[in-house]
Design an enzyme around this catalytic site. Structure first.
Site, PDB file in Angstrom:
ATOM      1  N   HIS A 137      -4.075   2.405  -5.286  1.00 59.94           N
ATOM      2  CA  HIS A 137      -2.743   2.018  -5.488  1.00 59.94           C
ATOM      3  C   HIS A 137      -2.485   1.105  -6.534  1.00 59.94           C
ATOM      4  O   HIS A 137      -1.177   1.137  -6.822  1.00 59.94           O
ATOM      5  CB  HIS A 137      -2.315   1.189  -4.241  1.00 59.94           C
ATOM      6  N   ARG A 140      17.441 -11.176  12.771  1.00 54.02           N
ATOM      7  CA  ARG A 140      16.289 -11.754  13.097  1.00 54.02           C
ATOM      8  C   ARG A 140      15.130 -10.773  13.716  1.00 54.02           C
ATOM      9  O   ARG A 140      14.081 -11.207  14.236  1.00 54.02           O
ATOM     10  CB  ARG A 140      16.089 -13.106  13.301  1.00 54.02           C
ATOM     11  N   GLU A 194      -3.228  10.595   0.749  1.00 51.37           N
ATOM     12  CA  GLU A 194      -3.611   9.494   1.648  1.00 51.37           C
ATOM     13  C   GLU A 194      -4.851   9.680   2.609  1.00 51.37           C
ATOM     14  O   GLU A 194      -5.523   8.888   3.113  1.00 51.37           O
ATOM     15  CB  GLU A 194      -2.487   8.829   2.212  1.00 51.37           C
ATOM     16  N   ARG A 215      -7.696  -5.716   4.797  1.00 55.89           N
ATOM     17  CA  ARG A 215      -6.739  -4.594   4.860  1.00 55.89           C
ATOM     18  C   ARG A 215      -6.412  -4.041   3.482  1.00 55.89           C
ATOM     19  O   ARG A 215      -5.965  -3.060   3.095  1.00 55.89           O
ATOM     20  CB  ARG A 215      -5.293  -5.283   5.335  1.00 55.89           C
ATOM     21  N   ASN A 275      -5.696  -0.087  -0.164  1.00 53.75           N
ATOM     22  CA  ASN A 275      -4.888   0.134  -1.394  1.00 53.75           C
ATOM     23  C   ASN A 275      -5.642   0.720  -2.379  1.00 53.75           C
ATOM     24  O   ASN A 275      -5.364   0.783  -3.472  1.00 53.75           O
ATOM     25  CB  ASN A 275      -4.343  -1.182  -1.888  1.00 53.75           C
ATOM     26  N   GLU A 322      -3.255  -8.703   5.592  1.00 57.23           N
ATOM     27  CA  GLU A 322      -3.618  -8.298   4.476  1.00 57.23           C
ATOM     28  C   GLU A 322      -4.298  -9.541   3.761  1.00 57.23           C
ATOM     29  O   GLU A 322      -3.951 -10.043   2.652  1.00 57.23           O
ATOM     30  CB  GLU A 322      -2.532  -7.860   3.287  1.00 57.23           C
ATOM     31  N   LYS A 351       3.757  -2.294   7.637  1.00 59.50           N
ATOM     32  CA  LYS A 351       4.357  -2.745   6.273  1.00 59.50           C
ATOM     33  C   LYS A 351       5.756  -1.871   6.221  1.00 59.50           C
ATOM     34  O   LYS A 351       5.738  -0.913   6.303  1.00 59.50           O
ATOM     35  CB  LYS A 351       3.641  -2.145   5.518  1.00 59.50           C
ATOM     36  N   HIS A 402       0.631   2.456  -8.345  1.00 61.52           N
ATOM     37  CA  HIS A 402       1.771   1.746  -8.617  1.00 61.52           C
ATOM     38  C   HIS A 402       2.247   1.673 -10.081  1.00 61.52           C
ATOM     39  O   HIS A 402       3.436   1.818 -10.358  1.00 61.52           O
ATOM     40  CB  HIS A 402       1.538   0.496  -7.906  1.00 61.52           C
ATOM     41  N   LYS A 443      -7.057   3.449   9.843  1.00 60.35           N
ATOM     42  CA  LYS A 443      -6.073   2.520   9.366  1.00 60.35           C
ATOM     43  C   LYS A 443      -5.981   1.536  10.482  1.00 60.35           C
ATOM     44  O   LYS A 443      -5.853   0.332  10.269  1.00 60.35           O
ATOM     45  CB  LYS A 443      -4.801   3.272   9.030  1.00 60.35           C
ATOM     46  N   HIS A 464       4.685   9.365  -4.477  1.00 58.65           N
ATOM     47  CA  HIS A 464       3.762   8.139  -4.313  1.00 58.65           C
ATOM     48  C   HIS A 464       2.098   8.762  -4.312  1.00 58.65           C
ATOM     49  O   HIS A 464       1.263   8.280  -4.897  1.00 58.65           O
ATOM     50  CB  HIS A 464       4.203   7.295  -3.014  1.00 58.65           C
TER      51      HIS A 464
END
Lengths: 361, 361
Positions: free
Chosen positions: B249, B122, B186, B242, B246, B238, B144, B253, B228, B266
């Site tokens: 993106h 955990r 990016e 935030r 993206n 997010e 992330k 994606h 960032k 990517h």
């Protein structure tokens, strides 16, 4: 019958545990769940025929789409493979990051659904509807979620808090006696670690609890959740105090791992583990002789085992060394130094071995 | 060369991104990592021969045991199966909950190691040593972490912050040109969404960046991390702002999913995706005509694709609908309304289809 609300005070992750009779049908307590286009009810093949329809009815009042995921039943299904069945459904139904997951079942369903909610799209809201006594008094408070790994129980998981928990004591009426007893092990635990008066109350009411009398159940669930909520509020991520909730669990996990998960119920292993921890507390001089016998007597009246299985002592030691509470190979035990007060510390290996010999059969 | 420290202000999860040349050998920046009996260095077969020894030397000064986990290289290994190789090693070495995980590699290694750290017992501490430009300017800030699911990229993960990030621009000298370009995608992103002046600086220095000049790289990494960090500090999970990170993106994606993960890098998909998002911004009247051409020119100078692959438009649409940013089937796009400012909103499907037709070949 009155409705009890136990707040779990965790700042922006605070939530309420609702405890009552008839809760699954009490529309007013479901009507303010957050808005989302879908809810996913996760349950298992045993619980689904008993309670899924009632929960689905509540959810359909609130969510345009309600999907049902029915998993196989049992601790040995608490694996990545089963978890993936939830993810497959979530993605198959194109569920977004506001989707509410609802866990209906015992600790295995709660732990897996909670972990799925923690991980799906990096976190979606979830609601717990624990239907076993163990889940109502233990996993309903504190946000521990996890799956098992072949090398250890609950090794992969997250701290992730639910939005709300519904403990309907009516669901306990369908529980097999062995599972009632397993739940009582965790209820009894709260006496030695935190509340001497509650231990006395349990000694007076253990027969009512075994007989599933609703008023006794409600008090036991309430006091258990209150104690756990207070401990968790002080230490959400188990930096220190929260470890006392693991009284009996270091030994208990070794029993479960040694026999193979699922042979003994978790609560049964914790019961025998608490007797071992009580025995070790006496051997260390923390408690006077007599405490272990008093605790064993109560556990026995609850229908629980008070001796561990006769596994090789080296095997017990090995399983305890990979326990999550171990640090640098040092096993840390939750021990009692006065009724209502626990300490976490290592213990000389020779004494631990004496305890394992004395408390297994 | 000076050392730059970019603080990421996230309360009790705050940490520093260190940016410099020679960082992997700068003992003083490694000597105050938290005490633990073991560290586990996770890297891949490509990066291990280049930089694992230097990092192991630093870790051995601090930790009694340093284990090395070398994973296969590539986006298509960003799966539960590969993640489990980390868990197998952690449990096999009886690593406790204070064990420090160190991610040495690109975004895939960082995402998987971070997610392993988030889930193991955990949550255990972790340190990032990103060795690609993409990872230094993107995944090093914001916590992330994730793995892919057969039905979607980064669908299973957690928000989990590192203890510290070491961006050594020297490691970029061994990067293949195609990966440098992917990282620049990016970097370029931060101009349109947050900083018009930085977009101008990039137009002036893109050739220095492609030539891997250290002073240009350090400024580009610094400004990217600063932007960032400011966005993430305002919106860690997010909830709103935030999402502007993206930009490109949602389309990107869909490109990656449509071609199969790993066919395009990517950053390449994000580059073509940003052109699509710029095109859509113009079609919606948010930006004057000319913006898409300006952005395309810069991306092309960086060696990036500016048109998506010619997939069926329905396929693009389908992949975008299961994107994590979608809500109730509504696709939400990050669009530019002035250089240095982004908005997140849905768009009429007809216009989206026009963009997809116009910006693929």
């Amino acid at each position: 019958m009155p409705m009890i609300r136990v707040p779990v005070c965790l700042g922006d992750r605070a939530y309420d545990v609702m405890i009552g009779s008839g809760l699954l049908r009490a529309e007013e307590h479901w009507s303010d769940l957050p808005r989302a286009s879908a809810a996913v009810l996760v349950t298992n093949v045993t619980v689904a025929p008993l309670y899924a329809a009632a929960v689905q009815t509540q959810l359909k009042n609130r969510f345009a789409k309600v999907h049902l995921v029915t998993l196989p039943d049992g601790e040995h299904h608490k694996t990545w493979q089963t978890l993936n069945l939830i993810f497959d459904q979530l993605l198959g139904h194109e569920c977004d990051r506001k989707t509410v997951l609802v866990a209906l079942g015992g600790g295995v369903i709660g732990d897996m659904t909670g972990f799925a909610a923690a991980c799906y799209m990096r976190g979606v809201p979830f609601v717990q509807v624990p239907t076993t006594l163990l889940a109502q008094v233990d996993s309903s408070v504190g946000g521990k979620t996890a799956i098992n790994h072949p090398l250890g129980k609950n090794m992969i998981g997250a701290f992730y808090q639910p939005l709300r928990v519904f403990c309907d004591v009516d669901t306990l009426q369908t529980l097999p006696p062995r599972e009632v007893a397993a739940g009582l092990a965790e209820v009894i635990k709260y006496g030695p670690i935190a509340d001497a008066a509650f231990l006395g109350w349990l000694e007076d009411h253990i027969d009512d609890l075994v007989a599933l009398k609703p008023d006794a159940l409600m008090h036991a669930v309430r006091r258990s959740c209150e104690i756990k909520a207070a401990v968790v509020a002080a230490d959400e991520r188990e930096g220190g105090l929260r470890a006392i909730l693991n009284f009996g669990h270091t030994f208990g996990h070794a029993i479960e791992a040694g026999l193979g998960f699922g042979v003994w119920l978790h609560g049964e292993a914790v019961a025998a583990g608490m007797v071992m921890a009580a025995d070790l507390s006496e051997r260390l001089g923390l408690m006077p002789v007599g405490f272990q016998v008093r605790l064993s007597a109560l556990l026995q009246r609850a229908g629980l085992p008070v001796l561990g299985p006769k596994l090789p002592v080296d095997e017990y030691m090995q399983h305890m060394r990979v326990d999550k509470k171990a640090e640098g190979g040092d096993i840390r035990f939750v021990l009692i130094d006065r009724i209502g007060s626990a300490v976490v510390r290592p213990a000389p290996e020779a004494l631990v071995r004496q305890t394992l010999e004395a408390c297994s059969a």
